[in-house]
Design a protein around this motif. Sequence first.
Motif, mmCIF file in Angstrom:
data_model
loop_
_atom_site.group_PDB
_atom_site.id
_atom_site.type_symbol
_atom_site.label_atom_id
_atom_site.label_comp_id
_atom_site.label_asym_id
_atom_site.label_seq_id
_atom_site.Cartn_x
_atom_site.Cartn_y
_atom_site.Cartn_z
ATOM 1 N N LEU A 1 -0.747 -3.317 -0.620
ATOM 2 C CA LEU A 1 -0.212 -4.273 -1.591
ATOM 3 C C LEU A 1 1.014 -5.008 -1.065
ATOM 4 C CD1 LEU A 1 -0.618 -2.081 -4.788
ATOM 5 C CD2 LEU A 1 -1.917 -4.137 -4.188
ATOM 6 N N LEU A 2 1.390 -4.702 0.150
ATOM 7 C CA LEU A 2 2.540 -5.373 0.778
ATOM 8 C C LEU A 2 2.132 -6.200 1.979
ATOM 9 C CD1 LEU A 2 5.027 -2.335 0.709
ATOM 10 C CD2 LEU A 2 4.827 -4.176 -0.971
ATOM 11 N N GLN A 3 0.818 -6.297 2.240
ATOM 12 C CA GLN A 3 0.376 -6.941 3.469
ATOM 13 C C GLN A 3 0.460 -8.463 3.370
ATOM 14 O OE1 GLN A 3 -3.713 -5.858 4.122
ATOM 15 N NE2 GLN A 3 -4.345 -6.352 2.033
ATOM 16 N N GLY A 4 0.950 -9.080 4.438
ATOM 17 C CA GLY A 4 0.952 -10.535 4.551
ATOM 18 C C GLY A 4 1.997 -11.212 3.682
ATOM 19 N N ASP A 5 2.022 -12.554 3.780
ATOM 20 C CA ASP A 5 2.968 -13.346 3.000
ATOM 21 C C ASP A 5 2.544 -13.448 1.536
ATOM 22 O OD1 ASP A 5 4.472 -13.823 5.286
ATOM 23 O OD2 ASP A 5 3.308 -15.608 5.812
ATOM 24 N N ALA A 6 1.241 -13.330 1.280
ATOM 25 C CA ALA A 6 0.715 -13.389 -0.087
ATOM 26 C C ALA A 6 -0.160 -12.172 -0.307
ATOM 27 C CB ALA A 6 -0.065 -14.678 -0.300
ATOM 28 N N PRO A 7 0.448 -11.019 -0.574
ATOM 29 C CA PRO A 7 -0.324 -9.779 -0.709
ATOM 30 C C PRO A 7 -1.297 -9.845 -1.872
ATOM 31 C CG PRO A 7 1.928 -9.462 -1.439
ATOM 32 C CD PRO A 7 1.880 -10.810 -0.803
ATOM 33 N N PRO A 8 -2.345 -9.029 -1.822
ATOM 34 C CA PRO A 8 -3.326 -9.048 -2.908
ATOM 35 C C PRO A 8 -2.731 -8.564 -4.221
ATOM 36 C CG PRO A 8 -3.760 -7.223 -1.396
ATOM 37 C CD PRO A 8 -2.709 -8.068 -0.759
ATOM 38 N N VAL A 9 -3.311 -9.043 -5.299
ATOM 39 C CA VAL A 9 -2.882 -8.694 -6.661
ATOM 40 C C VAL A 9 -3.862 -7.682 -7.228
ATOM 41 C CG1 VAL A 9 -2.703 -9.591 -9.019
ATOM 42 C CG2 VAL A 9 -1.758 -10.905 -7.101
ATOM 43 N N ILE A 10 -3.330 -6.683 -7.933
ATOM 44 C CA ILE A 10 -4.188 -5.729 -8.629
ATOM 45 C C ILE A 10 -3.687 -5.586 -10.060
ATOM 46 C CG2 ILE A 10 -2.860 -3.734 -7.801
ATOM 47 C CD1 ILE A 10 -5.529 -2.144 -7.832
ATOM 48 N N LEU A 11 -4.616 -5.562 -10.997
ATOM 49 C CA LEU A 11 -4.281 -5.475 -12.412
ATOM 50 C C LEU A 11 -5.233 -4.511 -13.106
ATOM 51 C CD1 LEU A 11 -2.828 -6.438 -15.027
ATOM 52 C CD2 LEU A 11 -4.532 -8.274 -15.146
ATOM 53 N N GLU A 12 -4.667 -3.508 -13.790
ATOM 54 C CA GLU A 12 -5.473 -2.644 -14.642
ATOM 55 C C GLU A 12 -5.741 -3.372 -15.954
ATOM 56 O OE1 GLU A 12 -5.558 1.922 -16.453
ATOM 57 O OE2 GLU A 12 -3.683 1.103 -15.642
ATOM 58 N N ALA A 13 -7.001 -3.390 -16.376
ATOM 59 C CA ALA A 13 -7.438 -4.292 -17.449
ATOM 60 C C ALA A 13 -7.188 -3.741 -18.856
ATOM 61 C CB ALA A 13 -8.918 -4.630 -17.263
ATOM 62 N N PHE A 14 -5.921 -3.566 -19.202
ATOM 63 C CA PHE A 14 -5.561 -3.257 -20.586
ATOM 64 C C PHE A 14 -5.467 -4.569 -21.350
ATOM 65 C CE2 PHE A 14 -4.037 0.990 -19.147
ATOM 66 C CZ PHE A 14 -4.710 1.751 -20.098
ATOM 67 N N HIS A 15 -6.619 -5.116 -21.686
ATOM 68 C CA HIS A 15 -6.695 -6.484 -22.188
ATOM 69 C C HIS A 15 -5.925 -6.713 -23.479
ATOM 70 C CE1 HIS A 15 -9.714 -5.358 -25.286
ATOM 71 N NE2 HIS A 15 -10.087 -4.454 -24.381
ATOM 72 N N TYR A 16 -5.811 -5.678 -24.327
ATOM 73 C CA TYR A 16 -5.160 -5.869 -25.629
ATOM 74 C C TYR A 16 -3.716 -6.329 -25.479
ATOM 75 C CZ TYR A 16 -2.381 -1.567 -25.228
ATOM 76 O OH TYR A 16 -1.467 -0.624 -24.835
ATOM 77 N N LYS A 17 -3.071 -5.980 -24.343
ATOM 78 C CA LYS A 17 -1.658 -6.308 -24.133
ATOM 79 C C LYS A 17 -1.401 -7.794 -23.929
ATOM 80 C CE LYS A 17 0.152 -1.954 -22.348
ATOM 81 N NZ LYS A 17 1.036 -1.350 -21.330
ATOM 82 N N PHE A 18 -2.467 -8.569 -23.788
ATOM 83 C CA PHE A 18 -2.312 -9.989 -23.491
ATOM 84 C C PHE A 18 -2.535 -10.886 -24.708
ATOM 85 C CE2 PHE A 18 -3.247 -7.729 -19.644
ATOM 86 C CZ PHE A 18 -2.430 -8.312 -18.685
ATOM 87 N N HIS B 1 -13.450 4.121 -9.122
ATOM 88 C CA HIS B 1 -12.428 3.067 -9.131
ATOM 89 C C HIS B 1 -11.500 3.152 -7.926
ATOM 90 C CE1 HIS B 1 -12.567 2.078 -13.743
ATOM 91 N NE2 HIS B 1 -13.742 1.958 -13.143
ATOM 92 N N PHE B 2 -11.007 4.351 -7.643
ATOM 93 C CA PHE B 2 -10.012 4.516 -6.583
ATOM 94 C C PHE B 2 -10.550 4.046 -5.241
ATOM 95 C CE2 PHE B 2 -8.203 7.234 -3.199
ATOM 96 C CZ PHE B 2 -6.866 6.860 -3.302
ATOM 97 N N GLU B 3 -11.717 4.553 -4.875
ATOM 98 C CA GLU B 3 -12.290 4.209 -3.564
ATOM 99 C C GLU B 3 -12.501 2.716 -3.419
ATOM 100 O OE1 GLU B 3 -16.389 4.958 -0.945
ATOM 101 O OE2 GLU B 3 -16.004 6.137 -2.770
ATOM 102 N N TRP B 4 -13.145 2.105 -4.412
ATOM 103 C CA TRP B 4 -13.532 0.710 -4.222
ATOM 104 C C TRP B 4 -12.387 -0.267 -4.458
ATOM 105 C CZ3 TRP B 4 -17.303 -0.328 -1.220
ATOM 106 C CH2 TRP B 4 -18.280 0.648 -1.024
ATOM 107 N N ALA B 5 -11.389 0.136 -5.229
ATOM 108 C CA ALA B 5 -10.189 -0.703 -5.344
ATOM 109 C C ALA B 5 -9.434 -0.722 -4.020
ATOM 110 C CB ALA B 5 -9.291 -0.193 -6.465
ATOM 111 N N LEU B 6 -9.295 0.437 -3.385
ATOM 112 C CA LEU B 6 -8.620 0.489 -2.090
ATOM 113 C C LEU B 6 -9.385 -0.300 -1.027
ATOM 114 C CD1 LEU B 6 -7.171 4.063 -1.459
ATOM 115 C CD2 LEU B 6 -5.927 1.909 -1.626
#
Length: 434
Positions: free
Chosen positions: A139-156, A103-108
Motif C-alpha cells: 500500500l506504499l508502493q510507487g508515487d500513486a499507491p493502490p487504494v483499498i476500501l472495505e465495503a461498509f456501504h452504510y457509512k456513505f 478475501h485476504f489472499e486475493w486482496a493481497l
Amino acid sequence: MASVFGFVHRAWQIIRPPLQPAKAPDALKFGILGAANVAPYALFLQAKQHPDVVIHAVAARDKNKADAYAKKHGIPVVFGSYQELLDDPSIDAVYIPLPNGLHFEWALKALAGGKHVLLEKPSVSNATEAEALFRSPLLLQGDAPPVILEAFHYKFHPAWLLFMSLLDQPNVARAEAHLAIGGFSDTKDIRFNYELAGGALMDLTYTPSVVRAIFGAEPTQCTRCDVQTLVNVGGSEEIDAKFDAEYTFPNGGTGVARGNLRAPMREMLRPLPFATAVHKPEVISNHPPSGGGVSLPDGQEELRTRTVTLHNFIASSLWHRIDIIDEHVIRKTDGTNEPLKKWTVRESKKAYTLRDAGNNIVDSERWESKEYWLSYKYQLDAFVDRVRGRVPVAWVDGEDSIAQMRAVDMAYLKAGLKVRPTSRYYSPPVAALP
C-alpha cells in the motif's frame, strides 16, 4: 400517501436509474473476482450511473459459470481464473465479493498486481489477517499507491452522515445496533462454513461496526456474547447463526450489537435494522422549561437525556427515519434530586440526498446526489474520488478495518468459539536478527 408514493418512486428508480451518463475516455476498468450474487446491485447498477467506472471483466474458477454471468450482465471479458484477471494490465481496479476466507489472499494478490481493491466486508477472517493486509508495504508502493476500501456501504449514505452529526460521541452512554435477515436455512451455505470464515458475526458484521462508530472509539472488552450455534457441513460446531454481543468503551459506555442470519419474517420487519445512541443526562444551565420563557430559580436544574435512532440504517435509500427524543426533567439540587417536572420533545429527520444532510456536514455544492442513489453508489463515488486523488465525502481507512476485526475476534472468544481461521496464504512476519 405521499410517503408511500415516495417509497415506490425511489424503489423504481433504484432498479431503473433514469440517469446513465456517458463514460469518460479514461474511466476505471473494474474486474470482478467471482460470479457473486451481490455484485449486480452492489457494483454493476451503480457503475451504470458513474461516468468514471466501467465493468470490464469477470473471473470465476468455473469458466462456464463466468461465461453465463458475463452474458447476463453484459460484461465483455471473461477469465477462467482469478489470477488471469489480475494479470490483465488493462484492469485498474477489482471488486472482491468472494467467500470471506478468500478475501485476504486475493486482496493481497490484487495489490501486488497494482490494482485498486474494493473489498466486501468482512475484509478478512480475523485481526491477524487485517493487520497484515491493511499495513502491507504494497500500500506504499510507487508515487500513486493502490487504494483499498472495505465495503461498509452504510457509512456513505446521507442518512448515516446526518445521524452521526446529531451525536455527542464522548457523552454517549449506550449504543445499540440490530440487524436480522432470513432465508439461510441450508447449513451448507458458505455463510455457515467455518473454514471459509463463516458465521453471523462475520456476515452481519455491520452491527459491531455501528456501535464502534457511534462511540467513535474502540471497545476495551467484550463483556458478553450470547450465540446460537449450529453444526454445519464438515461437522464444525464453531458457527454462530445468531449473536448478541455487549462491549464496554473507554468512556464507560456500553455497546450492544445483535445479528441473526436465520430470522423469521416478523423479526426481519419488526424492528427494521436500527442504530441507536442514548446520551448521558446533560445539565442545561439557566434554561427555562419548555415554553416557560424564564430561567429556573435557585435550587433547581434541568436535565436532558437525548436518544437518537436511525431506523433502517442498512437500506436507507428505500426508507429511513431519524428520531431525536429529548427527555427533560426539572429537579431539586438540594441533594434529594426530587423531580419537579418531566416532559419529552420529539423530532424526526430524513436525508435522502447530500443536500438533505446539510452544508455543515458535506459540501453539497460539490457532491450532488439523487434521492434514489443507494449507499453503494455513494461508496463507489468515494472509492473513485480516492483513486483519483480527491477527498471523498466519507471513508473507511485501514486502521478502522483492523479495529473492526479485533472487535469481532473479541466477541467470538467471549462466546467460547474459535476465531475464524487464518488463510494458508498468510506468512507471519520474520523477526529481525539481533
